[in-house]
Design a protein around this motif. Structure first.
Motif, PDB file in Angstrom:
ATOM      1  N   ASP A 145      24.130  11.881 -95.321  1.00 48.20           N
ATOM      2  CA  ASP A 145      24.757  10.623 -95.719  1.00 48.20           C
ATOM      3  C   ASP A 145      23.749   9.719 -96.422  1.00 48.20           C
ATOM      4  N   GLU A 146      22.538   9.661 -95.868  1.00 44.83           N
ATOM      5  CA  GLU A 146      21.503   8.812 -96.461  1.00 44.83           C
ATOM      6  C   GLU A 146      21.133   9.298 -97.858  1.00 44.83           C
ATOM      7  N   LEU A 147      20.952  10.593 -98.020  1.00 43.29           N
ATOM      8  CA  LEU A 147      20.607  11.150 -99.330  1.00 43.29           C
ATOM      9  C   LEU A 147      21.754  10.964-100.322  1.00 43.29           C
ATOM     10  N   GLY A 148      22.967  11.131 -99.835  1.00 41.59           N
ATOM     11  CA  GLY A 148      24.123  10.964-100.706  1.00 41.59           C
ATOM     12  C   GLY A 148      24.282   9.554-101.227  1.00 41.59           C
ATOM     13  N   GLY A 149      23.639   8.594-100.578  1.00 47.49           N
ATOM     14  CA  GLY A 149      23.734   7.214-101.014  1.00 47.49           C
ATOM     15  C   GLY A 149      23.004   6.909-102.300  1.00 47.49           C
ATOM     16  N   PHE A 150      22.013   7.742-102.650  1.00 42.80           N
ATOM     17  CA  PHE A 150      21.259   7.471-103.885  1.00 42.80           C
ATOM     18  C   PHE A 150      20.994   8.706-104.744  1.00 42.80           C
ATOM     19  N   CYS A 151      21.326   9.888-104.243  1.00 39.71           N
ATOM     20  CA  CYS A 151      21.139  11.109-105.047  1.00 39.71           C
ATOM     21  C   CYS A 151      22.446  11.441-105.781  1.00 39.71           C
ATOM     22  N   PRO A 152      22.424  11.499-107.109  1.00 39.36           N
ATOM     23  CA  PRO A 152      23.631  11.859-107.858  1.00 39.36           C
ATOM     24  C   PRO A 152      24.123  13.265-107.530  1.00 39.36           C
ATOM     25  N   GLU A 153      23.190  14.129-107.115  1.00 35.67           N
ATOM     26  CA  GLU A 153      23.549  15.498-106.753  1.00 35.67           C
ATOM     27  C   GLU A 153      22.971  15.824-105.381  1.00 35.67           C
ATOM     28  N   LEU A 154      23.846  16.173-104.442  1.00 35.15           N
ATOM     29  CA  LEU A 154      23.429  16.625-103.115  1.00 35.15           C
ATOM     30  C   LEU A 154      23.996  18.023-102.908  1.00 35.15           C
ATOM     31  N   LEU A 155      23.114  19.013-102.920  1.00 29.85           N
ATOM     32  CA  LEU A 155      23.513  20.408-102.817  1.00 29.85           C
ATOM     33  C   LEU A 155      23.105  20.943-101.447  1.00 29.85           C
ATOM     34  N   ILE A 156      24.034  21.656-100.803  1.00 27.04           N
ATOM     35  CA  ILE A 156      23.821  22.089 -99.420  1.00 27.04           C
ATOM     36  C   ILE A 156      23.901  23.608 -99.319  1.00 27.04           C
ATOM     37  N   ALA A 157      23.020  24.167 -98.496  1.00 28.93           N
ATOM     38  CA  ALA A 157      23.060  25.602 -98.203  1.00 28.93           C
ATOM     39  C   ALA A 157      22.989  25.791 -96.696  1.00 28.93           C
ATOM     40  N   THR A 158      23.844  26.644 -96.154  1.00 32.22           N
ATOM     41  CA  THR A 158      23.792  26.983 -94.733  1.00 32.22           C
ATOM     42  C   THR A 158      23.800  28.502 -94.593  1.00 32.22           C
ATOM     43  N   ASP A 159      23.044  28.976 -93.600  1.00 36.72           N
ATOM     44  CA  ASP A 159      22.948  30.423 -93.395  1.00 36.72           C
ATOM     45  C   ASP A 159      24.307  31.041 -93.097  1.00 36.72           C
ATOM     46  N   ASP A 160      25.132  30.306 -92.323  1.00 36.27           N
ATOM     47  CA  ASP A 160      26.412  30.871 -91.906  1.00 36.27           C
ATOM     48  C   ASP A 160      27.578  30.487 -92.816  1.00 36.27           C
ATOM     49  N   GLY A 161      27.310  29.677 -93.839  1.00 33.32           N
ATOM     50  CA  GLY A 161      28.364  29.291 -94.761  1.00 33.32           C
ATOM     51  C   GLY A 161      29.324  28.257 -94.215  1.00 33.32           C
ATOM     52  N   SER A 162      28.942  27.563 -93.121  1.00 31.77           N
ATOM     53  CA  SER A 162      29.844  26.572 -92.518  1.00 31.77           C
ATOM     54  C   SER A 162      30.057  25.370 -93.423  1.00 31.77           C
ATOM     55  N   THR A 163      29.162  25.141 -94.361  1.00 30.26           N
ATOM     56  CA  THR A 163      29.365  24.147 -95.420  1.00 30.26           C
ATOM     57  C   THR A 163      28.438  24.474 -96.582  1.00 30.26           C
ATOM     58  N   GLY A 164      28.871  24.121 -97.782  1.00 29.98           N
ATOM     59  CA  GLY A 164      28.047  24.385 -98.959  1.00 29.98           C
ATOM     60  C   GLY A 164      27.887  25.864 -99.262  1.00 29.98           C
ATOM     61  N   HIS A 165      26.787  26.195 -99.914  1.00 29.97           N
ATOM     62  CA  HIS A 165      26.495  27.584-100.293  1.00 29.97           C
ATOM     63  C   HIS A 165      26.109  28.397 -99.071  1.00 29.97           C
ATOM     64  N   LYS A 166      26.668  29.585 -98.945  1.00 29.63           N
ATOM     65  CA  LYS A 166      26.279  30.481 -97.861  1.00 29.63           C
ATOM     66  C   LYS A 166      25.025  31.231 -98.287  1.00 29.63           C
ATOM     67  N   GLY A 167      23.913  30.876 -97.668  1.00 28.09           N
ATOM     68  CA  GLY A 167      22.649  31.486 -98.043  1.00 28.09           C
ATOM     69  C   GLY A 167      21.519  30.489 -97.884  1.00 28.09           C
ATOM     70  N   PHE A 168      20.488  30.649 -98.724  1.00 27.40           N
ATOM     71  CA  PHE A 168      19.284  29.845 -98.582  1.00 27.40           C
ATOM     72  C   PHE A 168      19.176  28.780 -99.673  1.00 27.40           C
ATOM     73  N   VAL A 169      18.333  27.782 -99.394  1.00 26.68           N
ATOM     74  CA  VAL A 169      18.109  26.727-100.388  1.00 26.68           C
ATOM     75  C   VAL A 169      17.509  27.296-101.670  1.00 26.68           C
ATOM     76  N   THR A 170      16.784  28.398-101.545  1.00 23.33           N
ATOM     77  CA  THR A 170      16.167  29.009-102.726  1.00 23.33           C
ATOM     78  C   THR A 170      17.221  29.568-103.682  1.00 23.33           C
ATOM     79  N   ALA A 197       8.728  30.199-100.058  1.00 20.87           N
ATOM     80  CA  ALA A 197       9.803  30.800-100.853  1.00 20.87           C
ATOM     81  C   ALA A 197      10.149  29.926-102.050  1.00 20.87           C
ATOM     82  N   VAL A 198      10.192  28.602-101.846  1.00 13.78           N
ATOM     83  CA  VAL A 198      10.477  27.681-102.950  1.00 13.78           C
ATOM     84  C   VAL A 198       9.400  27.800-104.024  1.00 13.78           C
ATOM     85  N   SER A 199       8.149  27.883-103.604  1.00 13.07           N
ATOM     86  CA  SER A 199       7.037  27.985-104.557  1.00 13.07           C
ATOM     87  C   SER A 199       7.118  29.266-105.375  1.00 13.07           C
TER      88      SER A 199
END
Length: 278
Positions: A145-170, A197-199
């Protein structure tokens, strides 16, 4: 400085908590990327925690911690109105922030809270901030919620796919970098495997990548050497040279080994805490 806990909130019950602490002198000076060192009692360990937010007018700092060892478990026993014996800071070098265009901030676990402060700083500098956050499941996500207040894009990844992309942030990061060739910087804060992994993802794109290292610390001012890390073949101290470094130069294998060197002692200490506190 009172160091009184004004607000305590369980972000993930029994696992992760947030404290808003009355620290006007630290709040007046702290910048994104800085950390504090806490000491709960006169025989306690010195615990480094990155500042998740500040309010200069109110004179407060916000910290988020994961209950993993004896000291964080002791911190968890404190409540609103209690006072923390020592809060030292702001420590470390603040994040280098300038107007540069599009900045992607990646956070995982409690690192999302620390990333929040940095993302907020980039937003205030006029950058287009893309926030990518990840967790095992929806109920383990922080600061959305805090990030969504000022980030034009908030992208989410969850391992189990319960919300956003199913998988990793990478996965999400790679897709975003393939679409946008004008990303000026990627900032990653979270577990060591995630930052590594991000690097690796950003290197082929030639994008500047900053990571915040969670090295073991003792004094936090460059005297003990406990937080040494290998950056591009040079020894650096995370407390005074960092905690942020070029992710493409960090020796993550050495960092992992150093973080694991006191695991046995930490487990013994935690067992004693459980015995004494039921």
């Amino acid at each position: 400085m009172s160091n009184k806990i004004l607000t305590k909130k369980a972000l993930i019950p029994g696992q992760t908590s947030m404290l808003v602490i009355d620290c006007p002198q630290i709040a007046a000076k702290a910048k994104p990327g800085n950390f504090v060192i806490l000491r709960i009692h006169d025989k306690g360990e010195r615990v480094p925690l990155t500042i998740a937010d500040t309010d200069r007018e109110a004179g407060t700092i916000t910290i988020v911690y994961l209950v993993v060892g004896k000291s964080s478990a002791l911190l968890e026993t404190l409540n609103e109105g209690d006072t923390i014996l020592d809060v030292c800071g702001p420590l470390g070098k603040p994040t280098h922030i300038e107007k540069s265009g599009t900045v992607i901030c990646v956070g995982g676990g409690t690192g999302i809270a620390a990333m929040h402060h940095i993302a907020k700083g980039h937003h205030m500098a006029g950058n287009h901030v893309v926030a990518i956050v990840g967790a095992r499941s929806k109920d383990l996500l922080l600061f959305c919620d805090e990030l969504g207040g000022f980030c034009p894009e908030l992208l989410i990844a969850t391992d189990d796919g319960s919300t956003g992309h199913k998988g990793f942030v990478t996965d999400v990061l790679r897709e975003r970098l393939e679409k946008d060739k004008d990303v000026s910087e990627v900032v990653a804060i979270g577990p060591v495997p995630m930052m590594e992994a991000v690097s690796k993802v950003t290197k082929p794109f030639g994008v500047k990548t900053t990571v915040s290292l969670n090295s073991i610390m003792v004094d936090g001012v460059g005297m003990c050497g406990a937080c040494r890390c290998n950056i591009g073949g040079e020894t650096k101290f995370a407390c005074v040279d960092g905690p942020e470094f070029d992710g493409h130069k960090v020796d993550f294998n050495e960092l992992r080994m150093r973080l694991a060197q006191y695991k046995e002692q930490e487990n013994i200490s935690m067992d004693l805490f459980r015995r004494d506190h039921g």
